[in-house]
Write a protein that holds these residues in place. Structure first.
Motif, mmCIF file in Angstrom:
data_model
loop_
_atom_site.group_PDB
_atom_site.id
_atom_site.type_symbol
_atom_site.label_atom_id
_atom_site.label_comp_id
_atom_site.label_asym_id
_atom_site.label_seq_id
_atom_site.Cartn_x
_atom_site.Cartn_y
_atom_site.Cartn_z
ATOM 1 N N ALA A 116 14.755 -16.350 -11.922
ATOM 2 C CA ALA A 116 15.160 -15.047 -11.414
ATOM 3 C C ALA A 116 14.068 -14.572 -10.466
ATOM 4 C CB ALA A 116 15.367 -14.039 -12.541
ATOM 5 N N TRP A 117 14.435 -14.400 -9.204
ATOM 6 C CA TRP A 117 13.441 -14.016 -8.205
ATOM 7 C C TRP A 117 13.253 -12.497 -8.216
ATOM 8 C CZ3 TRP A 117 14.818 -17.351 -3.262
ATOM 9 C CH2 TRP A 117 14.686 -18.716 -3.592
ATOM 10 N N THR A 118 12.779 -11.997 -9.338
ATOM 11 C CA THR A 118 12.632 -10.545 -9.495
ATOM 12 C C THR A 118 11.573 -9.972 -8.555
ATOM 13 O OG1 THR A 118 11.138 -10.982 -11.364
ATOM 14 C CG2 THR A 118 13.446 -10.532 -11.880
ATOM 15 N N GLN A 119 10.684 -10.850 -8.046
ATOM 16 C CA GLN A 119 9.665 -10.376 -7.104
ATOM 17 C C GLN A 119 10.280 -9.861 -5.803
ATOM 18 O OE1 GLN A 119 10.313 -13.489 -7.921
ATOM 19 N NE2 GLN A 119 9.744 -14.994 -6.368
ATOM 20 N N TRP A 120 11.553 -10.199 -5.554
ATOM 21 C CA TRP A 120 12.219 -9.751 -4.328
ATOM 22 C C TRP A 120 13.297 -8.689 -4.585
ATOM 23 C CZ3 TRP A 120 9.033 -11.099 -0.880
ATOM 24 C CH2 TRP A 120 8.403 -12.352 -0.900
ATOM 25 N N ASP A 121 13.407 -8.235 -5.822
ATOM 26 C CA ASP A 121 14.433 -7.223 -6.120
ATOM 27 C C ASP A 121 14.257 -5.958 -5.290
ATOM 28 O OD1 ASP A 121 15.784 -8.759 -7.982
ATOM 29 O OD2 ASP A 121 14.755 -7.909 -9.717
ATOM 30 N N HIS A 122 12.988 -5.642 -4.971
ATOM 31 C CA HIS A 122 12.733 -4.397 -4.226
ATOM 32 C C HIS A 122 13.377 -4.405 -2.836
ATOM 33 C CE1 HIS A 122 9.566 -7.061 -2.625
ATOM 34 N NE2 HIS A 122 9.588 -6.294 -1.550
ATOM 35 N N LEU A 123 13.654 -5.596 -2.291
ATOM 36 C CA LEU A 123 14.272 -5.668 -0.961
ATOM 37 C C LEU A 123 15.668 -5.054 -0.951
ATOM 38 C CD1 LEU A 123 13.320 -9.335 0.038
ATOM 39 C CD2 LEU A 123 12.259 -7.223 0.896
ATOM 40 N N PHE A 124 16.312 -5.041 -2.105
ATOM 41 C CA PHE A 124 17.706 -4.614 -2.169
ATOM 42 C C PHE A 124 17.896 -3.220 -2.751
ATOM 43 C CE2 PHE A 124 17.258 -9.217 -2.735
ATOM 44 C CZ PHE A 124 17.830 -9.628 -1.546
ATOM 45 N N GLU A 125 16.809 -2.575 -3.156
ATOM 46 C CA GLU A 125 16.910 -1.222 -3.710
ATOM 47 C C GLU A 125 17.444 -0.253 -2.661
ATOM 48 O OE1 GLU A 125 13.002 -0.393 -5.109
ATOM 49 O OE2 GLU A 125 13.211 -1.635 -6.909
ATOM 50 N N ASP A 126 18.111 0.774 -3.137
ATOM 51 C CA ASP A 126 18.716 1.803 -2.271
ATOM 52 C C ASP A 126 19.785 1.210 -1.357
ATOM 53 O OD1 ASP A 126 16.923 3.743 -3.315
ATOM 54 O OD2 ASP A 126 15.388 3.019 -1.941
ATOM 55 N N GLY A 127 20.359 0.080 -1.757
ATOM 56 C CA GLY A 127 21.429 -0.527 -0.982
ATOM 57 C C GLY A 127 22.591 -0.879 -1.883
ATOM 58 N N ARG A 128 23.118 -2.099 -1.709
ATOM 59 C CA ARG A 128 24.142 -2.566 -2.647
ATOM 60 C C ARG A 128 23.919 -4.032 -3.021
ATOM 61 N NH1 ARG A 128 30.049 -3.611 0.046
ATOM 62 N NH2 ARG A 128 29.434 -4.916 1.803
ATOM 63 N N GLY A 129 22.711 -4.519 -2.768
ATOM 64 C CA GLY A 129 22.379 -5.872 -3.183
ATOM 65 C C GLY A 129 22.719 -6.912 -2.133
ATOM 66 N N PRO A 130 22.389 -8.175 -2.425
ATOM 67 C CA PRO A 130 22.588 -9.246 -1.445
ATOM 68 C C PRO A 130 24.064 -9.503 -1.171
ATOM 69 C CG PRO A 130 21.908 -10.149 -3.562
ATOM 70 C CD PRO A 130 21.768 -8.671 -3.667
ATOM 71 N N HIS A 131 24.378 -9.753 0.102
ATOM 72 C CA HIS A 131 25.757 -9.975 0.525
ATOM 73 C C HIS A 131 26.167 -11.432 0.407
ATOM 74 C CE1 HIS A 131 29.134 -10.335 3.455
ATOM 75 N NE2 HIS A 131 29.412 -9.126 3.028
ATOM 76 N N SER A 132 25.261 -12.370 0.692
ATOM 77 C CA SER A 132 25.555 -13.794 0.602
ATOM 78 C C SER A 132 24.246 -14.565 0.465
ATOM 79 C CB SER A 132 26.355 -14.281 1.825
ATOM 80 O OG SER A 132 25.710 -13.925 3.031
ATOM 81 N N VAL A 133 24.349 -15.795 -0.072
ATOM 82 C CA VAL A 133 23.177 -16.658 -0.238
ATOM 83 C C VAL A 133 23.574 -18.051 0.240
ATOM 84 C CG1 VAL A 133 23.773 -17.104 -2.668
ATOM 85 C CG2 VAL A 133 21.440 -17.529 -1.862
ATOM 86 N N LEU A 134 22.679 -18.697 1.033
ATOM 87 C CA LEU A 134 23.038 -19.951 1.683
ATOM 88 C C LEU A 134 21.831 -20.862 1.859
ATOM 89 C CD1 LEU A 134 24.121 -17.343 3.764
ATOM 90 C CD2 LEU A 134 25.813 -19.100 4.130
ATOM 91 N N ILE A 135 22.117 -22.157 2.029
ATOM 92 C CA ILE A 135 21.130 -23.147 2.433
ATOM 93 C C ILE A 135 21.753 -23.971 3.553
ATOM 94 C CG2 ILE A 135 19.798 -25.187 1.749
ATOM 95 C CD1 ILE A 135 19.732 -24.087 -1.101
ATOM 96 N N SER A 136 21.010 -24.189 4.629
ATOM 97 C CA SER A 136 21.522 -25.012 5.724
ATOM 98 C C SER A 136 21.661 -26.461 5.278
ATOM 99 C CB SER A 136 20.587 -24.939 6.927
ATOM 100 O OG SER A 136 20.891 -25.964 7.858
#
Length: 368
Positions: free
Chosen positions: A118-138
Motif C-alpha cells: 500500500a503506497w500510503t506515502q503518496w495518499d496525500h497527493l489525492f487529498e481534497d480530491g476524489r482519488g486516482p482516476h486510473s493506473v497504468l504501466i507502459s
C-alpha cells in the motif's frame, strides 16, 4: 489430376466442418460471459469498519501483482443490509456518493486478493480530491514504471515500480488549463513503442495531448463539439500496432480514430458512453459501456463482434466498470466506480477463446 485435387478439397472441407474450434456449452445464461467470477476477491482492507471505495482503475502487472487505484476507503454504516457482500454497491449506494478517507489509494494485491503493498506515502497527493482516476504501466517500459492519473487535481504522476520515487509530474496541482503545461481533468494514457505517449484530457478539456518519452510537449488536437476531431469527454485512449490512436469520445457515444499526429481517420458511432477502451494483443478494440454495463468487442473497422455483461452488485455483475486489465494467465480484472469494487474473473473451461480479452503484454522487467 483434377479428380485427385477435388477429392483432396472435399476431404479437407469435411474435416474442417467436423472439427469445431471449441465445444459449445450447454445451458447457462452468459451472465459473466466467458469467465467465472472469483469469489472473495479481493480480501477486505485491513482497517476495521472500512471497505474499498470507488475504484477508479486496475492494472495487472503479473498474475501475482495487481495495482488498484482506490479512491479512498469508505466507513461502513452501523447497520448493514442482509445482502451486504463487502462492497458499497450492495449497500444500495453508489460509491462516488459517499465521502472517503484518503487512505490506501494505490494498493497492490496478489493472485488471491491479499493486500501486499500500500503506497500510503503518496495518499496525500489525492487529498481534497476524489482519488486516482486510473493506473497504468507502459507495455514498452523495461522498468515497469507506474503511471497514475488524478483528474480532479489536473495531474499525471510517474512512479518507480516499487513506489519509492516520484519520477515525473505533469500538470500543475489545482491549476486547470489547456496549454503545454496544464490539463483540465485528464483521464487516460497510451504509448507508442518508442515511449512517446498520449493523454486524453478529459472531463474539462476536449483534446488529446502528445508528449515525447521524457514528458516534453509535442502537440495537441481536439475542440468541443460533435464533428470530426471534436470531443465531449475524451475519457480513454489506446493505440494499435499501426500507430493509430483510438479515443473514447464518451459523451458523444462514439470512438474516434486518428493517426499519431492527430489526423482524423474514422469513427465508430452509436456506442453508449464507452468508459474504457483498449486494443487487445490479438488486434481488436474492446470497450466497456457504462450505461449498458457490458463489454463490447469490435474489429478495427468498427464492427461489433461480441458483447457480454449484466448490471448488478452480485459477484460477477457490474456497476460502471471504469478500467479493465488482464494478465498472462488470461484472468480479467475490472474496477467499478459506482459499485465500489475491483473484481477478478477466471477464463471458463469450454468458453470460446475468441471471447477473452487479451491485454498487450508488458516487456520483460529489467532486473534491478
Amino acid at each position: 489430376m483434377r479428380l485427385t485435387l477435388l477429392s483432396f478439397v472435399a476431404i479437407v472441407g469435411s474435416s474442417l466442418l467436423c472439427t469445431p474450434a471449441f465445444s459449445q456449452e450447454k445451458g447457462g445464461d452468459d451472465r459473466t460471459g466467458p469467465y467465472d467470477a472469483v469469489q472473495g476477491w479481493p480480501h477486505p482492507l485491513p482497517d476495521k469498519g472500512y471497505i474499498w471505495g470507488s475504484t477508479g482503475g486496475i492494472f495487472a502487472e503479473t498474475p501475482n501483482r495487481i495495482f488498484i487505484a482506490n479512491r479512498g476507503e469508505l466507513k461502513l454504516p452501523d447497520k448493514l443490509p442482509r445482502n451486504f457482500n463487502g462492497f458499497s454497491g450492495s449497500l444500495g449506494l453508489a460509491a462516488t456518493g459517499l465521502v472517503p478517507v484518503f487512505k490506501n489509494c494505490i494498493a497492490i494485491v496478489d493472485a488471491d486478493g491479499k493486500l501486499i503493498e500500500a503506497w500510503t506515502q503518496w495518499d496525500h497527493l489525492f487529498e481534497d480530491g476524489r482519488g486516482p482516476h486510473s493506473v497504468l504501466i507502459s507495455p514498452y517500459d523495461p522498468e515497469h514504471n507506474v503511471w497514475v492519473v488524478d483528474d480532479i487535481h489536473h495531474q499525471v504522476f510517474k512512479f518507480t515500480n516499487d513506489g519509492k520515487k516520484l519520477l515525473m509530474t505533469l500538470g500543475v496541482r489545482d491549476e486547470p488549463g489547456n496549454d503545454d503545461k496544464h490539463f483540465k481533468r485528464p483521464t487516460d494514457i497510451a504509448w507508442l513503442p518508442d515511449g512517446t505517449f498520449f493523454i486524453s484530457d478529459g472531463y474539462g478539456n476536449t483534446r488529446v495531448v502528445k508528449f515525447d518519452k521524457n514528458g516534453k510537449f509535442l502537440l495537441t488536437w481536439g475542440t468541443p463539439g460533435t464533428g470530426n476531431s471534436q470531443f465531449n469527454t475524451p475519457h480513454s485512449i489506446t493505440v494499435d500496432r499501426n500507430r493509430r490512436v483510438y479515443v473514447s469520445d464518451r459523451a458523444n457515444n462514439r470512438v474516434q480514430v486518428f493517426d499519431e499526429n492527430g489526423k482524423y481517420l474514422d469513427q465508430f458511432p452509436n456506442i453508449a458512453q464507452p468508459y474504457h477502451i483498449r486494443i487487445s494483443n490479438d488486434g481488436y478494440l474492446w470497450a466497456f459501456s457504462g450505461p449498458l454495463d457490458k463489454f463490447l468487442k469490435y474489429d478495427l473497422q468498427g464492427h461489433l463482434l461480441y458483447a457480454w455483461g449484466t448490471h448488478g452488485t452480485e459477484p460477477g455483475l457490474f456497476w460502471a466498470v471504469h478500467q479493465f486489465s488482464s494478465d498472462s494467465e488470461g484472468n480479467l480484472y475490472t474496477a467499478e466506480v459506482f459499485g465500489g469494487r475491483p473484481q477478478k474473473f477466471r477464463p471458463r473451461a469450454g468458453a470460446d477463446p475468441s471471447h477473452f480479452f487479451k491485454q498487450v503484454p508488458l516487456m520483460p522487467k529489467k532486473s534491478s
